[in-house]
Design a protein around this motif. Structure first.
Motif, short mmCIF file in Angstrom:
data_model
loop_
_atom_site.label_atom_id
_atom_site.label_comp_id
_atom_site.label_asym_id
_atom_site.label_seq_id
_atom_site.Cartn_x
_atom_site.Cartn_y
_atom_site.Cartn_z
N UNK A 80 0.84 -1.21 0.00
CA UNK A 80 0.00 0.00 0.00
C UNK A 80 0.87 1.25 0.00
N UNK A 81 1.91 1.21 0.82
CA UNK A 81 2.79 2.36 0.93
C UNK A 81 3.54 2.61 -0.39
N UNK A 82 4.05 1.53 -0.98
CA UNK A 82 4.86 1.68 -2.19
C UNK A 82 4.02 2.05 -3.40
N UNK A 83 2.80 1.54 -3.47
CA UNK A 83 1.93 1.85 -4.62
C UNK A 83 1.05 3.08 -4.38
N UNK A 84 1.17 3.65 -3.18
CA UNK A 84 0.38 4.83 -2.79
C UNK A 84 -1.12 4.61 -3.06
N UNK A 85 -1.59 3.45 -2.64
CA UNK A 85 -2.99 3.08 -2.89
C UNK A 85 -3.82 3.06 -1.62
N UNK A 86 -3.43 3.87 -0.63
CA UNK A 86 -4.12 3.85 0.67
C UNK A 86 -5.61 4.19 0.53
N UNK A 87 -5.94 5.14 -0.32
CA UNK A 87 -7.34 5.54 -0.44
C UNK A 87 -8.19 4.41 -1.02
N UNK A 88 -7.59 3.61 -1.89
CA UNK A 88 -8.31 2.49 -2.51
C UNK A 88 -8.62 1.39 -1.50
N UNK A 89 -7.70 1.15 -0.58
CA UNK A 89 -7.85 0.04 0.36
C UNK A 89 -8.16 0.49 1.79
N UNK A 90 -8.40 1.80 1.98
CA UNK A 90 -8.60 2.34 3.33
C UNK A 90 -9.79 1.71 4.05
N UNK A 91 -10.88 1.50 3.34
CA UNK A 91 -12.09 0.97 3.99
C UNK A 91 -11.83 -0.41 4.57
N UNK A 92 -11.17 -1.30 3.80
CA UNK A 92 -10.88 -2.65 4.29
C UNK A 92 -9.85 -2.60 5.42
N UNK A 93 -8.88 -1.71 5.31
CA UNK A 93 -7.83 -1.60 6.33
C UNK A 93 -8.43 -1.09 7.65
N UNK A 94 -9.28 -0.08 7.57
CA UNK A 94 -9.94 0.45 8.77
C UNK A 94 -10.90 -0.58 9.36
N UNK A 95 -11.54 -1.37 8.48
CA UNK A 95 -12.44 -2.42 8.97
C UNK A 95 -11.71 -3.45 9.81
N UNK A 96 -10.53 -3.88 9.36
CA UNK A 96 -9.71 -4.82 10.13
C UNK A 96 -9.24 -4.18 11.43
N UNK A 97 -8.88 -2.90 11.35
CA UNK A 97 -8.44 -2.15 12.54
C UNK A 97 -9.54 -2.09 13.58
N UNK A 98 -10.74 -1.79 13.11
CA UNK A 98 -11.90 -1.70 14.01
C UNK A 98 -12.19 -3.04 14.69
N UNK A 99 -11.97 -4.13 13.95
CA UNK A 99 -12.25 -5.46 14.53
C UNK A 99 -11.34 -5.77 15.71
N UNK A 100 -10.16 -5.12 15.77
CA UNK A 100 -9.23 -5.33 16.89
C UNK A 100 -9.83 -4.84 18.20
N UNK A 101 -10.73 -3.84 18.11
CA UNK A 101 -11.34 -3.28 19.32
C UNK A 101 -12.28 -4.26 20.00
N UNK A 102 -12.68 -5.31 19.30
CA UNK A 102 -13.60 -6.30 19.88
C UNK A 102 -12.87 -7.27 20.81
N UNK A 103 -11.54 -7.13 20.88
CA UNK A 103 -10.74 -8.07 21.67
C UNK A 103 -9.96 -7.33 22.75
N UNK A 104 -9.41 -8.07 23.67
CA UNK A 104 -8.60 -7.51 24.73
C UNK A 104 -7.28 -6.97 24.17
N UNK A 105 -6.98 -5.71 24.48
CA UNK A 105 -5.76 -5.10 23.97
C UNK A 105 -4.74 -4.82 25.08
N UNK A 106 -5.12 -5.13 26.32
CA UNK A 106 -4.19 -4.90 27.44
C UNK A 106 -3.03 -5.89 27.37
N UNK A 107 -1.82 -5.41 27.64
CA UNK A 107 -0.66 -6.32 27.62
C UNK A 107 -0.80 -7.40 28.70
N UNK A 108 -0.27 -8.57 28.43
CA UNK A 108 -0.25 -9.62 29.45
C UNK A 108 1.19 -10.04 29.66
N UNK A 109 1.47 -10.67 30.77
CA UNK A 109 2.85 -11.04 31.08
C UNK A 109 3.67 -9.78 31.29
#
Length: 714
Positions: free
Chosen positions: A69-98
């Motif tokens: 994405x960075x090399x082809x400068x295609x962030x705007x084309x794939x932003x929706x899918x990338x943000x969707x995956x990012x948002x899905x991370x919020x459904x899980x525990x993000x606190x460090x363990x160990x």
């Protein structure tokens, strides 16, 4: 979807995922959105937390995708899918363990975050990302939160309105300890002031726990808030600001905030004037800003006018020359508003003498007489005062400078009246900060460079105050006496002066740089020219000198740039680097190049304190190079001075002088804008202007000789 993505993600094949790096970015670019959707399914599965193979495949694929994405400068084309995956991370525990070990989803969120938010200058991407980004601020992962804050600060620079809708969340994050986000608040305040105003008291309470840059951002917020003219906010701010004035670190911005408040609510500052007076006595260099505050409060009513005038007049007799015009401006403004205070003698007082002490004494006497007359009601001072005024005028008439000062003040007064329509809120006198108790001086003096038509002048004083008649060649003449950008010299002569450069505990003597045309010199001087021309030709050592080679390659650009910038920004006659408690400042001295009969700065300098010394040093370096027909070397005496100045301003592992000059030969535009803004704030351009005819900076009177008439009233 590309076959390697299908095999790597579909079969969770680690080796196939690794093969993705053998492909060109363009080969897989069309498959990135689909691959991201597949990763979202895998990372949301119930056993993902414990499945090391799946985690490794996902991590490799995300790295390959973000790189493509960075090399082809295609962030705007794939932003929706990338943000969707990012948002899905919020459904899980993000606190460090160990021991500070991130969860798999936290690692994914971190990798995606940098890919998305590095595009903070692309509004369509930020519109998708910011609503998700702010949710990560309260998920218990400090490292993720810290990195997110950095990126959000960048986003606030270019698209503050996208963050404004999330102001409440940002403020709560700050109050929970994420103080890095304070830098965002000044940008979002314009759009969403209410959430910040509700928590203003809590935000102010953080001040003593903040690092210096964060304190500055909080004060910037108050400056923006003060401009909104909300009385509720102002009342909370003033005691806080006055309390922190005792710390010299932020006096400049705090006083500018108080000046802003004084422009529309001066009465709110009235009860704090005694404290401001005390602080002004501790830090005399703040008198310019103090005068503006007293001047504003003095316009509230006649009683306050008299009180403020007493203070301003007392300062007029004590302060150095560079503050006199500021003080007179405020005194005159108040007495014009309340003309009954001084009566008809007002105009004569302001124009009567070149002794500001005498003006101060007369103003003080008239104020006392007016006060006494007010108490007695029936007793008038109109008989007594003119007699004393005439008596003083007779004494001053014996002074040959009397006529000159009448014209100076009249012309300056006319200029002030011509500008009377300018709102007081945009008049700035910010004079920076300096600690004289902790001062170490390093001087760059333009007067060490001499020109042909000044070389043979007799009876010129050296820096030590002694006459220099060594073969009729002066030891030191200011460059401001000649055209600083006109080059007629083809030879260079160095003569050692008695001046010293103080750096720490060491002293280094420095030379005069004398420019001359050999045809017009006495024979003895011509002989010296033939013996000493160290900067006219390059030695073998200079060919190994990177600065010399760089200047040689760019000499024409430097000369053209120096000539152009010299019309917009003046070059100081002298620069002193002085230590303050936490940093260092440049003390810059400017004089008029003409020094005509009615010159405003014939016997003094306009002094500017700059908290950003390096752009000034860079400007002085370019100016010095423009004086020479050959490139300067790092061994050049003038370069050695500037190098010492530069090193005095350095902190940490900053670039050396020569590296900085080569990597960025010309100052950045934002630095030049800041320099010009500061010159405007201290009203430099009110008393100086660049003369196209003379090709030099001259004072108002020398630029406008027609103002110097025998009849000031005419």
């Amino acid at each position: 979807m590309h076959q390697l993505f299908r095999l790597g993600l579909g079969q969770k094949d680690l080796s196939r995922a690794g093969d993705l790096f053998s492909l060109d970015d363009s080969e897989i670019e069309d498959s990135l959105t689909e691959a991201l959707e597949q990763i979202k399914i895998i990372s949301s599965s119930s056993d993902y937390q414990t499945n090391n193979n799946d985690q490794a495949v996902v991590e490799i694929c995300i790295t390959r995708i973000t790189t493509a994405i960075r090399e082809t400068e295609s962030i705007e084309k794939h932003a929706k899918a990338l943000v969707g995956l990012w948002d899905s991370c919020l459904e899980h525990n993000l606190r460090p363990f160990g021991k500070d070990e991130d969860t798999p989803q936290a690692k994914t969120a971190s990798d995606i975050m940098s890919c998305i938010l590095q595009n903070y200058n692309r509004p369509p991407v930020m519109a998708l990302a910011i609503p998700i980004a702010v949710k990560f601020l309260h998920r218990g992962n400090k490292e993720l939160c810290r990195n997110m804050s950095n990126y959000l600060s960048l986003a606030a620079i270019t698209k503050a309105d996208l963050l404004a809708d999330h102001t409440e969340v940002i403020v709560k994050s700050i109050l929970q300890g994420n103080t890095m986000l304070l830098r965002v608040l000044p940008a979002v305040y314009e759009k969403q002031p209410q959430p910040i105003n509700r928590h203003l008291t809590e935000l102010l309470a953080l001040m003593s726990h903040l690092e210096q840059p964060e304190q500055y951002h909080l004060l910037q917020l108050l400056h923006v808030a003060a401009k909104k003219e909300q009385l509720e906010v102002v009342q909370k701010c003033i005691p806080f600001l006055i309390g922190h004035l005792k710390d010299s670190t932020h006096t400049d911005i705090i006083l500018n905030i108080l000046i802003e408040i004084a422009s529309y609510e001066p009465v709110t500052l009235n009860s704090f004037l005694p404290m401001l007076k005390e602080i002004g006595e501790r830090f005399p260099y703040l008198i310019g800003q103090m005068a503006r505050i007293y001047g504003a409060v003095g316009h509230v009513d006649e009683e306050r006018a008299r009180s403020c005038l007493t203070y301003l007049v007392s300062q007029l007799a004590n302060m150095e020359h560079s503050f006199h015009h500021i003080l007179l401006l405020e005194i005159k403004s108040i007495t014009d508003t309340f003309s009954s205070i001084l009566g008809p003698q007002s105009r004569d007082i302001f124009r009567m003498s070149n002794s500001f002490t005498a003006i101060a004494k007369l103003l003080t006497r008239q104020l006392e007489n007016a006060k006494a007359g007010s108490n007695r009601r029936k007793i008038s001072t109109e008989i007594e005062f003119p007699e004393k005024l005439e008596e003083t005028k007779l004494m001053v008439a014996e002074n040959e400078d009397h006529e000159k000062l009448q014209v100076k003040i009249q012309a300056f007064e006319n200029k002030i009246n011509a500008e009377s329509n300018v709102p007081s809120s945009i008049r700035r006198y910010s004079l920076g900060q300096i600690s004289k108790e902790e001062r170490k001086n390093i001087r760059f003096n333009r007067s060490k460079s001499l020109a042909l038509h000044t070389m043979l002048t007799k009876g010129v004083s050296t820096d030590d105050g002694e006459d220099a008649n060594r073969g009729d060649i002066p030891a030191s003449i200011s460059l401001s006496e000649i055209d600083p950008l006109s080059q007629g010299s083809d030879k260079l002569l160095f003569k050692t002066d008695t001046g010293r450069l103080q750096l720490g505990d060491s002293s280094v003597s420095y030379p005069n740089i004398i420019h001359a045309d050999s045809e017009n010199l006495p024979e003895t001087v011509k002989e010296n020219f033939q013996e000493e021309t160290p900067e006219a030709t390059a030695s073998p050592v200079e060919y190994q000198d990177k600065l010399y080679l760089h200047l040689k390659k760019n000499l024409s650009k430097v000369k053209a740039y120096a000539m152009e910038i010299g019309k917009k920004i003046p070059v100081p006659d002298q620069c002193t680097i002085e230590d303050t408690v936490r940093s260092c400042v440049a003390k810059l001295f400017f004089t008029c190049s003409l020094k005509g009969h009615y010159c405003l700065y014939s016997k003094s300098s306009f002094i500017l304190i700059s908290q950003e010394p390096q752009p000034w040093i860079q400007i002085m370096f370019l100016f010095q190079q423009s004086l020479f027909p050959e490139p300067l070397s790092i061994q050049s005496h003038s370069v050695q001075f500037l190098r010492a100045l530069w090193e005095k301003t350095q902190t940490g592992n900053a670039h050396s002088f020569e590296t900085a000059m080569m990597e960025s030969m010309f100052p950045q535009q934002k630095d030049l804008d800041q320099v010009q803004l500061h010159l405007e704030e201290v009203r430099f351009f009110d008393v100086f202007g660049f003369s196209e005819t003379a090709g030099a900076w001259q004072c108002f009177m020398c630029n406008n000789p027609e103002k110097a008439t025998d009849d000031p009233e005419g």
